[in-house]
Scaffold this active site. Structure first.
Site, PDB file in Angstrom:
ATOM      1  N   HIS A  40      28.969  75.492  96.230  1.00 22.43           N
ATOM      2  CA  HIS A  40      29.554  75.255  94.915  1.00 22.43           C
ATOM      3  C   HIS A  40      28.760  75.816  93.746  1.00 22.43           C
ATOM      4  CE1 HIS A  40      31.763  73.296  91.761  1.00 22.43           C
ATOM      5  NE2 HIS A  40      30.759  72.524  91.415  1.00 22.43           N
ATOM      6  N   HIS A  76      28.776  71.176  97.489  1.00 23.60           N
ATOM      7  CA  HIS A  76      29.518  70.043  96.939  1.00 23.60           C
ATOM      8  C   HIS A  76      30.163  69.288  98.100  1.00 23.60           C
ATOM      9  CE1 HIS A  76      32.215  67.697  94.448  1.00 23.60           C
ATOM     10  NE2 HIS A  76      31.654  68.201  93.372  1.00 23.60           N
ATOM     11  N   PHE A 124      29.335  59.781  87.111  1.00 17.85           N
ATOM     12  CA  PHE A 124      29.230  60.893  88.053  1.00 17.85           C
ATOM     13  C   PHE A 124      28.078  60.558  88.989  1.00 17.85           C
ATOM     14  CE2 PHE A 124      30.930  65.436  87.265  1.00 17.85           C
ATOM     15  CZ  PHE A 124      32.232  64.983  87.230  1.00 17.85           C
ATOM     16  N   LEU A 157      37.524  73.187  95.276  1.00 17.28           N
ATOM     17  CA  LEU A 157      36.867  71.950  94.864  1.00 17.28           C
ATOM     18  C   LEU A 157      37.855  70.821  94.614  1.00 17.28           C
ATOM     19  CD1 LEU A 157      34.027  70.867  94.154  1.00 17.28           C
ATOM     20  CD2 LEU A 157      34.554  71.356  91.771  1.00 17.28           C
ATOM     21  N   ARG A 211      21.500  70.047  91.481  1.00 14.93           N
ATOM     22  CA  ARG A 211      22.084  69.832  90.147  1.00 14.93           C
ATOM     23  C   ARG A 211      22.758  68.478  90.038  1.00 14.93           C
ATOM     24  NH1 ARG A 211      27.076  70.568  87.870  1.00 14.93           N
ATOM     25  NH2 ARG A 211      27.952  71.717  89.635  1.00 14.93           N
ATOM     26  N   ARG A 263      24.567  64.761  95.306  1.00 11.21           N
ATOM     27  CA  ARG A 263      25.457  65.631  96.069  1.00 11.21           C
ATOM     28  C   ARG A 263      24.843  66.080  97.383  1.00 11.21           C
ATOM     29  NH1 ARG A 263      28.085  69.440  91.262  1.00 11.21           N
ATOM     30  NH2 ARG A 263      29.481  67.831  90.440  1.00 11.21           N
ATOM     31  N   GLU A 302      34.508  65.906  91.430  1.00 10.16           N
ATOM     32  CA  GLU A 302      33.692  64.701  91.576  1.00 10.16           C
ATOM     33  C   GLU A 302      34.270  63.535  90.791  1.00 10.16           C
ATOM     34  OE1 GLU A 302      29.007  63.565  90.971  1.00 10.16           O
ATOM     35  OE2 GLU A 302      29.600  65.436  91.919  1.00 10.16           O
ATOM     36  N   GLN A 355      23.777  74.525  95.989  1.00  9.90           N
ATOM     37  CA  GLN A 355      24.374  73.190  96.075  1.00  9.90           C
ATOM     38  C   GLN A 355      25.672  73.240  96.868  1.00  9.90           C
ATOM     39  OE1 GLN A 355      26.132  70.787  92.605  1.00  9.90           O
ATOM     40  NE2 GLN A 355      24.215  69.746  93.072  1.00  9.90           N
TER      41      GLN A 355
END
Length: 618
Positions: A386, A271, A155, A288, A421, A322, A291, A269
């Protein structure tokens, strides 16, 4: 830790909201004010929020011999956790045996730009291998390596392959496991219940008040131990990855009104990969794209067919943090290299088609339903709001908020993620901290708390709230709550989005004040069971958290993580502080608080400078 006052402002008025799921009713009581009938429900511990965090708290309580009540706004199992698709972090070392929990903690602190609560980070990182093994034993069908170990993928900004997954439906699979475990433990739940106020005198909580969204009846929950697990507030933005009726700031508004502190509300955040509504339809806008697509090798291209992350992050490319990737996309679009629909392309067609179908089945299915075969053509994406790193200020060993009897957990709280995050850590936090909080609450429940009495004062406070709800439902002006929520979302996207500055934030506050004035002409179309009434409650909550967000973003005159100030574009060492928000004598106070330091083992991992080698995926 030291606290230094920086500013005091009037706190915005709010009617707060919460979550729902089926329990014991005290003697089957149904009481009534002059108007609204209401139920009285007693429980030793009330968990507001039925996602992974709330479920894990309840499991710990039940394992200790208690019978908690879990309530949620939707049907049981229909929680926002299911939208966390790509994976959950734990330093198992299945593929990279050199990984360990200290490196996981170091990656989390680095991604959070060192605003994280170090104790919170270390608790999550150290406990997660056991929590994954626990979920595995309970039946979560994690993907496996050829030799039978739990598989792990990259990730963004992770030094090693650390993200465990169930295809691209990890959150859904985890929640299914937790709910099945809760059912085996016969944990009571109540669906379709919305909480609008906590019973609190500012020092102690004694329950919660709300309404049944199906019947419109009032609900008085009496408990000396209340756990907030109702999520974050990213849905206040125009483009967001939540459903419209979720993540409106319920937990944060409830906690603030009850006397708790909030922390770091400026950090939202964005995304990098949300679907583009002009391409796929308005109902898909901001939804979304996991990821995991990038974790499996997905690449970004602009409208000129350039792999543009080479300009911004040649070493980590699409798997940089991100905030870095979202700003890169925003810049490409702003400078005219985006698509006609205001996005860029995410392409995984270089991967074998069967591999893509095996690793990303939900994405393949979703886009096929829209006429797009992602094994043969790219997806069109743009950043979307997000996740909120800010939230309730807690002690992570206990979940305590500083208000006796009130606890919080999950995306409701701040601390684990700092200024940004790390992908895969949201699901990790829910189960790692959820277990600890549940165990502490179980220890705190005294015998007298198991069947608490309802006092006249508590009934009176509840009945005042019911009267306020009836008055709200009767509002007959000219503007609907849906209209105002849409305007609020546009306001925040324009003035407190990916790129911010002082002038824009001040203009956002002025527009917010004007929008708040328009609520005097509110019209609710229907009774307490209507979606219009639900949106009216959401509106009050969203106005509260929007003001907190804008004021904190204006206060922080630096760029750090997800908070980017174009007029202060450097990260400043003297701003390595948390912003604490509280209500004091009716005023909103913002204070700075120093951040703690990590343990020696984690400091050593930070010194080693571990970093993702993206080119393993090439």
């Amino acid at each position: 830790m030291t606290e230094t006052a920086t500013d005091d402002r009037r706190v915005p008025a709010a009617v707060a909201d919460g979550a729902g799921v089926e329990s014991r009713i005290d003697d089957g009581d149904t009481d009534a004010t002059d108007g609204l009938e209401y139920e009285v429900v007693t429980t030793p511990a009330l968990v507001i929020g039925a996602g992974a965090a709330g479920a894990r708290v309840a499991i710990s309580l039940a394992e200790a011999g208690l019978e908690p009540l879990v309530i949620g706004k939707r049907d049981h199992g229909d929680a926002h956790t299911t939208w966390a698709a790509g994976g959950v972090n734990a330093a198992l070392g299945s593929l990279d045996p050199e990984d360990d929990w200290t490196i996981h903690a170091a990656d989390t602190l680095t991604e959070g730009h060192h605003l994280n609560d170090p104790e919170a980070v270390e608790l999550v990182a150290e406990h997660m291998p056991d929590r994954i093994r626990e979920l595995d034993a309970w039946g979560t069908p994690f993907d496996r390596t050829d030799d039978g170990r739990i598989n792990q993928r990259y990730f963004g900004a992770q030094s090693y392959r650390r993200t465990c997954f169930v295809g691209d439906r990890t959150g859904e699979a985890m929640l299914e496991t937790l709910i099945e475990t809760a059912r085996e433990l016969e944990i009571p739940h109540r669906e379709n219940a919305m909480i609008t106020r906590l019973l609190s005198d500012g020092e102690r909580v004694s329950g919660a008040v709300g309404f049944d969204m199906e019947t419109g009846g009032g609900l008085l929950f009496r408990s000396d131990h209340v756990v907030l697990a109702a999520g974050g507030f990213s849905a206040v933005y125009d483009r967001h990855s939540s459903r419209d009726e979720e993540n409106n700031g319920d937990a944060q508004a409830l906690a603030l009104e009850a006397g708790a502190r909030l922390l770091d509300c400026e950090f939202v955040q964005f995304h990098p990969t949300g679907m583009v509504g002009d391409r796929y339809g308005e109902e898909w806008d901001g939804r979304l794209v996991t990821e995991a697509v990038r974790g499996e090798g997905g690449r970004f291209y602009n409208a000129e067919d350039e792999r543009f992350m080479e300009r911004y992050s040649p070493d980590q490319m699409e798997l940089d943090a991100r905030d870095v990737v979202a700003r890169a996309i925003a810049r490409e679009v702003r400078e005219g290299r985006g698509t006609d629909n205001g996005g860029v392309y995410l392409d995984i067609t270089h991967r074998d088609a069967e591999y893509v179908r095996d690793r990303l089945p939900s994405m393949v299915e979703r886009f096929e339903s829209l006429g797009v075969d992602i094994t043969e053509e790219p997806m069109e994406i743009a950043p979307t709001a997000h996740y909120t790193m800010g939230g309730v200020d807690i002690d992570f060993q206990t979940g305590e908020t500083g208000v006796d009897g009130l606890y919080a957990v999950g995306e409701s709280v701040a601390g684990v993620h700092g200024a940004n995050r790390l992908g895969g850590n949201s699901l990790a936090e829910t189960v790692a901290i959820g277990k600890l909080v549940g165990e502490h609450v179980a220890d705190a429940v005294a015998n007298d708390d198991r069947d608490p009495e309802v006092s006249d004062d508590q009934r009176a406070l509840a009945e005042r709230e019911f009267a306020a709800l009836e008055a709200l439902a009767a509002a007959d002006g000219d503007v609907t709550p849906q209209e105002l929520l849409e305007d609020l979302g546009d306001l925040l996207w324009e003035h407190a989005g990916i790129l911010r500055d002082e002038a824009g934030l001040r203009e956002g506050l002025a527009k917010l004040a004007a929008l708040r004035e328009r609520t005097a002409d509110l019209r609710v179309d229907g009774d307490l069971t209507s979606r219009s009434f639900e949106y009216a409650v959401d509106l009050s909550v969203s106005l509260t958290v929007a003001e907190l967000l804008l004021r904190a973003a204006l206060e922080r005159t630096e760029s750090r993580g997800a908070h980017y100030r174009a007029d202060h574009d450097d990260e400043e060492s003297d701003w390595r502080v948390n912003l604490v928000l509280s209500v004091e004598e009716g005023e909103l106070a913002l204070r700075r608080r120093d951040v703690g330091e990590p343990s020696k083992p984690v400091q050593e991992a930070l010194k080693e400078g571990y970093e993702l080698d993206y080119h393993h995926l090439e």
